[in-house]
Motif scaffolding. Structure first.
Motif, PDB file in Angstrom:
ATOM      1  N   GLY A 142       0.896  -1.039   0.001  1.00  0.00           N
ATOM      2  CA  GLY A 142       0.066   0.072   0.035  1.00  0.00           C
ATOM      3  C   GLY A 142       0.673   1.197  -0.003  1.00  0.00           C
ATOM      4  O   GLY A 142       0.403   2.355  -0.721  1.00  0.00           O
ATOM      5  N   LEU A 143       1.874   1.216   0.780  1.00  0.00           N
ATOM      6  CA  LEU A 143       2.791   2.284   0.765  1.00  0.00           C
ATOM      7  C   LEU A 143       3.479   2.622  -0.287  1.00  0.00           C
ATOM      8  O   LEU A 143       3.689   3.771  -1.138  1.00  0.00           O
ATOM      9  CB  LEU A 143       3.752   2.000   1.844  1.00  0.00           C
ATOM     10  CG  LEU A 143       4.904   3.339   1.875  1.00  0.00           C
ATOM     11  CD1 LEU A 143       4.075   4.894   2.401  1.00  0.00           C
ATOM     12  CD2 LEU A 143       5.913   2.929   3.121  1.00  0.00           C
ATOM     13  N   ALA A 144       4.089   1.612  -1.165  1.00  0.00           N
ATOM     14  CA  ALA A 144       4.630   1.868  -2.441  1.00  0.00           C
ATOM     15  C   ALA A 144       3.771   2.299  -3.487  1.00  0.00           C
ATOM     16  O   ALA A 144       3.922   3.272  -4.343  1.00  0.00           O
ATOM     17  CB  ALA A 144       5.479   0.199  -2.591  1.00  0.00           C
ATOM     18  N   LEU A 186       6.476  -6.547  -3.944  1.00  0.00           N
ATOM     19  CA  LEU A 186       6.880  -5.519  -3.412  1.00  0.00           C
ATOM     20  C   LEU A 186       8.214  -4.869  -4.079  1.00  0.00           C
ATOM     21  O   LEU A 186       8.617  -3.758  -4.117  1.00  0.00           O
ATOM     22  CB  LEU A 186       7.147  -5.798  -1.931  1.00  0.00           C
ATOM     23  CG  LEU A 186       7.822  -4.608  -0.858  1.00  0.00           C
ATOM     24  CD1 LEU A 186       6.820  -3.408  -0.815  1.00  0.00           C
ATOM     25  CD2 LEU A 186       8.107  -5.273   0.412  1.00  0.00           C
ATOM     26  N   LEU A 187       9.091  -6.006  -4.339  1.00  0.00           N
ATOM     27  CA  LEU A 187      10.418  -5.428  -5.016  1.00  0.00           C
ATOM     28  C   LEU A 187      10.055  -4.698  -6.275  1.00  0.00           C
ATOM     29  O   LEU A 187      10.853  -3.836  -6.566  1.00  0.00           O
ATOM     30  CB  LEU A 187      11.376  -6.834  -5.148  1.00  0.00           C
ATOM     31  CG  LEU A 187      11.680  -7.526  -3.791  1.00  0.00           C
ATOM     32  CD1 LEU A 187      12.440  -8.708  -4.257  1.00  0.00           C
ATOM     33  CD2 LEU A 187      12.526  -6.634  -3.160  1.00  0.00           C
ATOM     34  N   PHE A 188       9.367  -5.463  -7.063  1.00  0.00           N
ATOM     35  CA  PHE A 188       8.813  -4.597  -8.158  1.00  0.00           C
ATOM     36  C   PHE A 188       8.159  -3.159  -8.113  1.00  0.00           C
ATOM     37  O   PHE A 188       8.598  -2.169  -8.896  1.00  0.00           O
ATOM     38  CB  PHE A 188       8.002  -5.435  -9.139  1.00  0.00           C
ATOM     39  CG  PHE A 188       8.720  -6.686  -9.997  1.00  0.00           C
ATOM     40  CD1 PHE A 188       9.344  -6.502 -11.167  1.00  0.00           C
ATOM     41  CD2 PHE A 188       8.895  -7.944  -9.127  1.00  0.00           C
ATOM     42  CE1 PHE A 188      10.034  -7.420 -11.753  1.00  0.00           C
ATOM     43  CE2 PHE A 188       9.575  -8.802  -9.787  1.00  0.00           C
ATOM     44  CZ  PHE A 188      10.132  -8.799 -11.054  1.00  0.00           C
ATOM     45  N   PHE A 189       7.649  -3.120  -7.203  1.00  0.00           N
ATOM     46  CA  PHE A 189       6.740  -1.791  -6.768  1.00  0.00           C
ATOM     47  C   PHE A 189       7.788  -0.861  -6.496  1.00  0.00           C
ATOM     48  O   PHE A 189       7.760   0.436  -6.690  1.00  0.00           O
ATOM     49  CB  PHE A 189       5.779  -2.232  -5.580  1.00  0.00           C
ATOM     50  CG  PHE A 189       4.556  -2.828  -5.883  1.00  0.00           C
ATOM     51  CD1 PHE A 189       4.258  -3.336  -7.305  1.00  0.00           C
ATOM     52  CD2 PHE A 189       3.595  -3.352  -4.894  1.00  0.00           C
ATOM     53  CE1 PHE A 189       3.224  -4.241  -7.493  1.00  0.00           C
ATOM     54  CE2 PHE A 189       2.568  -4.013  -5.360  1.00  0.00           C
ATOM     55  CZ  PHE A 189       2.298  -4.461  -6.593  1.00  0.00           C
ATOM     56  N   ALA A 190       8.809  -1.538  -5.278  1.00  0.00           N
ATOM     57  CA  ALA A 190       9.589  -0.552  -5.110  1.00  0.00           C
ATOM     58  C   ALA A 190      10.533   0.080  -6.280  1.00  0.00           C
ATOM     59  O   ALA A 190      11.071   1.243  -6.460  1.00  0.00           O
ATOM     60  CB  ALA A 190      10.646  -1.021  -3.970  1.00  0.00           C
ATOM     61  N   ALA A 191      11.141  -0.835  -7.127  1.00  0.00           N
ATOM     62  CA  ALA A 191      11.882  -0.656  -8.269  1.00  0.00           C
ATOM     63  C   ALA A 191      11.216   0.340  -9.344  1.00  0.00           C
ATOM     64  O   ALA A 191      11.912   1.457  -9.619  1.00  0.00           O
ATOM     65  CB  ALA A 191      12.067  -1.698  -9.113  1.00  0.00           C
ATOM     66  N   SER A 201       4.898  11.520  -4.600  1.00  0.00           N
ATOM     67  CA  SER A 201       5.182  12.425  -3.677  1.00  0.00           C
ATOM     68  C   SER A 201       5.829  11.596  -2.352  1.00  0.00           C
ATOM     69  O   SER A 201       5.298  11.615  -1.369  1.00  0.00           O
ATOM     70  CB  SER A 201       3.958  13.296  -3.264  1.00  0.00           C
ATOM     71  OG  SER A 201       3.513  14.008  -4.218  1.00  0.00           O
ATOM     72  N   PRO A 202       7.165  11.259  -2.714  1.00  0.00           N
ATOM     73  CA  PRO A 202       7.468  10.663  -1.495  1.00  0.00           C
ATOM     74  C   PRO A 202       8.127  11.566  -0.450  1.00  0.00           C
ATOM     75  O   PRO A 202       8.544  12.824  -0.695  1.00  0.00           O
ATOM     76  CB  PRO A 202       8.781   9.989  -2.280  1.00  0.00           C
ATOM     77  CG  PRO A 202       9.173  10.714  -3.245  1.00  0.00           C
ATOM     78  CD  PRO A 202       7.907  11.247  -3.939  1.00  0.00           C
ATOM     79  N   ARG A 203       7.883  11.197   0.880  1.00  0.00           N
ATOM     80  CA  ARG A 203       8.185  12.159   1.858  1.00  0.00           C
ATOM     81  C   ARG A 203       9.015  11.619   2.947  1.00  0.00           C
ATOM     82  O   ARG A 203       8.951  10.233   3.103  1.00  0.00           O
ATOM     83  CB  ARG A 203       6.885  12.711   2.589  1.00  0.00           C
ATOM     84  CG  ARG A 203       6.185  13.424   1.425  1.00  0.00           C
ATOM     85  CD  ARG A 203       4.669  14.257   2.295  1.00  0.00           C
ATOM     86  NE  ARG A 203       3.920  13.115   2.586  1.00  0.00           N
ATOM     87  CZ  ARG A 203       3.005  12.548   1.855  1.00  0.00           C
ATOM     88  NH1 ARG A 203       2.932  12.968   0.747  1.00  0.00           N
ATOM     89  NH2 ARG A 203       2.192  11.520   2.488  1.00  0.00           N
TER      90      ARG A 203
END
Length: 320
Positions: free
Chosen positions: A54-56, A311-316, A64-66
């Motif tokens: 959800g966060l990614a 998750l790894l793909f979302f983060a990438a 808008s990363p904070r």
């Protein structure tokens, strides 16, 4: 010397061998840590990973990363450990008479006599209050969703008494973090979060049906319902449906998360996450043996990796 069932050094039957609780925790803490399933960390992972999804995807959605997101990420980890522990404690309190009749669960702290019901209630309250401290650092909307989740946690242990689909109630509770954390980042819910939540529920139906096949014989004797008992020999076909539903809903969540602001490359990378997750679930199906309890537990535990893959793909996707 043979350990007695009430000894604080008597491990739970389905705990991983040489887990940190049995090896390193002070003896007086072990029954309480076992009550929280700290000796079986897979449940914490299964509660935590939808939060991190959800966060990614929320960051992908608004681009808008904070710095606050770092605390949300860490807070999710601590909160998942505490709330999984509180939920498992509540589950063991309500199921104490059932657990005593099931071979795999009769060694748990309450039915084995290691922890009294009163002490278990106190331990549950402590864990819940500590989790609330973390929740109160989030925005008001997320706090509200956090309190709503308690209703699902309260109901879940009773679901197997009145429905053949208790895994749905587990999915509703275990994936709530996807909604909460999306809201903690964006301040409100959006449609991608709902799709992500639905995909997580489908995944829970997949892995918890596998898990429930360990106890079908005992469950039948004492009248406990589950999707494993409902599906029986047709379980592989149902699990394939849950696989396709999981991949499809997570794929839609990615598309609707990326469409407003993300690049095409980010969309493609993020979409590869549900696709790769589906292949890992298909690998589990190839090894499925519903009459082999040890194999089913092994496959259930493999779902930590299943959830880490997207998750790894979302983060990438956040870095392109």
């Amino acid at each position: 010397m043979q350990e007695t069932p009430t000894s604080p050094d008597a491990p739970v039957a389905d705990a991983q061998t040489d887990n940190w609780v049995d090896r390193y925790a002070p003896p007086f803490t072990r029954p309480y840590l076992r009550l929280s399933r700290a000796d079986r960390p897979i449940g914490t992972w299964l509660l935590l990973l939808p939060c991190w999804w959800g966060l990614a995807l929320a960051i992908l959605y608004d681009q808008s990363p904070r710095w606050e997101d770092l605390w949300i990420f860490i807070g999710c980890g601590i909160g998942a450990f505490l709330m999984r522990g509180a939920g498992c404690t509540w589950n063991d309190i309500t199921d104490r008479h059932i657990d005593g009749q099931v071979e795999r669960t009769r060694s748990r702290p309450i039915p084995s006599g290691q922890v009294s019901v009163e002490a278990a209630v106190a331990w549950m309250v402590i864990q819940t209050l500590l989790a609330a401290v973390i929740l109160f650092t989030f925005n008001t909307a997320a706090i509200g969703l956090g309190f709503l989740s308690l209703l699902l946690v309260t109901i879940y242990p009773f679901a197997k008494r009145f429905t053949w689909w208790p895994q749905v109630f587990l999915g509703l509770a275990f994936n709530w973090g996807a909604l909460l954390v999306w809201t903690a980042h964006t301040g409100m819910l959006h449609s991608p979060a709902i799709l992500l939540y639905a995909g997580g529920i489908a995944w829970t139906l997949f892995y918890d049906t596998i898990y429930a096949h360990q106890d079908t014989e005992d469950d039948a004797l004492i009248g406990v319902k589950s999707t494993a008992r409902l599906f029986g020999e047709a379980s592989p076909q149902w699990l394939r449906r849950f696989l396709m539903l999981t991949v499809g809903l997570l794929g839609l969540a990615v598309i609707f998360s990326a469409m407003p602001n993300a690049s095409i490359l980010a969309l493609v990378i993020a979409l590869a996450g549900p696709w790769a997750m589906g292949w890992h679930m298909a690998w589990q199906l190839r090894g499925l043996d519903i009459n082999n309890a040890a194999k089913m537990l092994q496959l259930f535990r493999a779902n930590r990796d299943t959830g880490i893959i997207p998750l790894l793909f979302f983060a990438a996707a956040l870095f392109v």
